[in-house]
Design a protein around this motif. Structure first.
Motif, PDB file in Angstrom:
ATOM      1  N   THR A   1       0.787  -1.539  -0.160  1.00  0.00           N
ATOM      2  CA  THR A   1      -0.092   0.320  -0.282  1.00  0.00           C
ATOM      3  C   THR A   1      -0.039   1.224  -0.248  1.00  0.00           C
ATOM      4  OG1 THR A   1      -1.586  -1.208   1.548  1.00  0.00           O
ATOM      5  CG2 THR A   1      -1.646   1.169   1.859  1.00  0.00           C
ATOM      6  N   GLU A   2       1.596   0.892   0.441  1.00  0.00           N
ATOM      7  CA  GLU A   2       2.393   2.333   0.815  1.00  0.00           C
ATOM      8  C   GLU A   2       3.441   2.831  -0.339  1.00  0.00           C
ATOM      9  OE1 GLU A   2       4.728  -0.738   2.565  1.00  0.00           O
ATOM     10  OE2 GLU A   2       2.735  -0.346   2.349  1.00  0.00           O
ATOM     11  N   ILE A   3       3.757   1.592  -1.431  1.00  0.00           N
ATOM     12  CA  ILE A   3       4.101   2.389  -2.766  1.00  0.00           C
ATOM     13  C   ILE A   3       3.566   2.174  -3.331  1.00  0.00           C
ATOM     14  CG2 ILE A   3       5.443   0.975  -4.544  1.00  0.00           C
ATOM     15  CD1 ILE A   3       7.251   1.026  -1.847  1.00  0.00           C
ATOM     16  N   GLN A   4       1.663   2.104  -3.504  1.00  0.00           N
ATOM     17  CA  GLN A   4       1.247   2.441  -3.922  1.00  0.00           C
ATOM     18  C   GLN A   4       0.936   3.927  -3.778  1.00  0.00           C
ATOM     19  OE1 GLN A   4      -2.256   0.111  -4.874  1.00  0.00           O
ATOM     20  NE2 GLN A   4      -2.377  -1.868  -4.747  1.00  0.00           N
ATOM     21  N   SER A   5       1.071   4.184  -2.751  1.00  0.00           N
ATOM     22  CA  SER A   5      -0.012   5.276  -2.317  1.00  0.00           C
ATOM     23  C   SER A   5       1.605   6.438  -3.181  1.00  0.00           C
ATOM     24  CB  SER A   5       0.713   5.928  -1.016  1.00  0.00           C
ATOM     25  OG  SER A   5      -0.390   5.177  -0.470  1.00  0.00           O
ATOM     26  N   LEU A   6       2.956   6.193  -3.105  1.00  0.00           N
ATOM     27  CA  LEU A   6       4.018   6.747  -3.256  1.00  0.00           C
ATOM     28  C   LEU A   6       3.606   7.094  -5.267  1.00  0.00           C
ATOM     29  CD1 LEU A   6       7.206   5.415  -1.753  1.00  0.00           C
ATOM     30  CD2 LEU A   6       6.638   7.612  -1.059  1.00  0.00           C
TER      31      LEU A   6
END
Length: 239
Positions: free
Chosen positions: A159-164
């Motif tokens: 999720t944190e990579i998708q947000s970036l």
């Protein structure tokens, strides 16, 4: 604001009132399109909130199906109020570490209820004005427009990579992640932790003038030039 998305949203809004509402919210808070998950979800939310009608929020589901959450606000807001409510919902979820909420999470922060977060479960009061309680219902529906292979691969990223990488075409986003992996391999870290990968993706997106500074598994901090000879050059997205 992407002109294509702007034109798409206004084209979908068939009535004058709908066009005015969508245009007002879009100009006040263009970041809400990504927050809603898609232009279609954004349009449905704005119309639902300003006309008091059910809003349908779609997200990928199991193979051949999509998850559709129907959110019935049971109240009518002005376009300005709708923009303020959605922006407050976005900020509340961001504080909980949720940058790209699922339709279920979005509905809970609007209507209230128990919210699943990266750190556990929390009770949300809901950001909608006091009034008749909104109704939320989720179900699976046949997906007439199944996601592409790139979209499915992007959805599997943390999720944190998708947000970036939010807002990028899936193909370009995947190439950024691949480049980050190649840089990590070049410094002897082929199996990075989630935090190491996230940090490298951040540097790929905004490299320092001296190159990428990353932690090597064998020699501490290592600096790679912007185009290391150990790493294949970045290839732009192709169709």
């Amino acid at each position: 604001m992407n002109r294509f998305i702007f034109a798409l949203l206004l084209g979908v809004a068939s009535t004058g009132h709908a066009q005015d509402a969508v245009q007002t919210v879009l100009r006040a808070a263009p970041q809400l399109v990504a927050f809603a998950g898609s232009p279609e979800n954004f349009y449905s939310l704005v119309i639902g909130l300003t006309e008091g009608t059910p809003a349908q929020l779609a997200a990928p589901g199991t193979e051949g199906f999509r998850r559709v959450t129907t959110f019935s606000p049971r109240t009518k807001l002005s376009a300005g109020q709708a923009a303020a409510v959605l922006e407050r919902a976005r900020q509340d979820l961001e504080l909980l570490g949720i940058l790209r909420p699922t339709p279920e999470q979005l509905s809970v922060v609007l209507a209230g209820g128990v919210l699943d977060t990266p750190t556990g479960r929390t009770q949300m009061r809901g950001v909608l004005p006091q009034g008749p309680r909104a109704e939320v219902r989720s179900q699976l529906e046949p997906d007439l427009n199944p996601p592409s292979a790139d979209e499915r691969a992007f959805a599997r990223l943390p999720t944190e990579i998708q947000s970036l990488l939010a807002g990028m075409p899936p193909r370009e986003a995947l190439l950024k992640v691949e480049l980050a992996h190649q840089h990590l391999i070049a410094v002897g870290n082929p199996h990075p932790s989630g935090e190491q990968l996230r940090a490298m993706v951040q540097q790929v997106l905004a490299p320092q003038s001296t190159g990428y500074s990353v932690a090597s598994t064998s020699a501490g901090t290592t600096s790679l030039p912007p185009m290391s000879p150990l790493v294949a050059p970045y290839l732009p997205a192709t169709r």
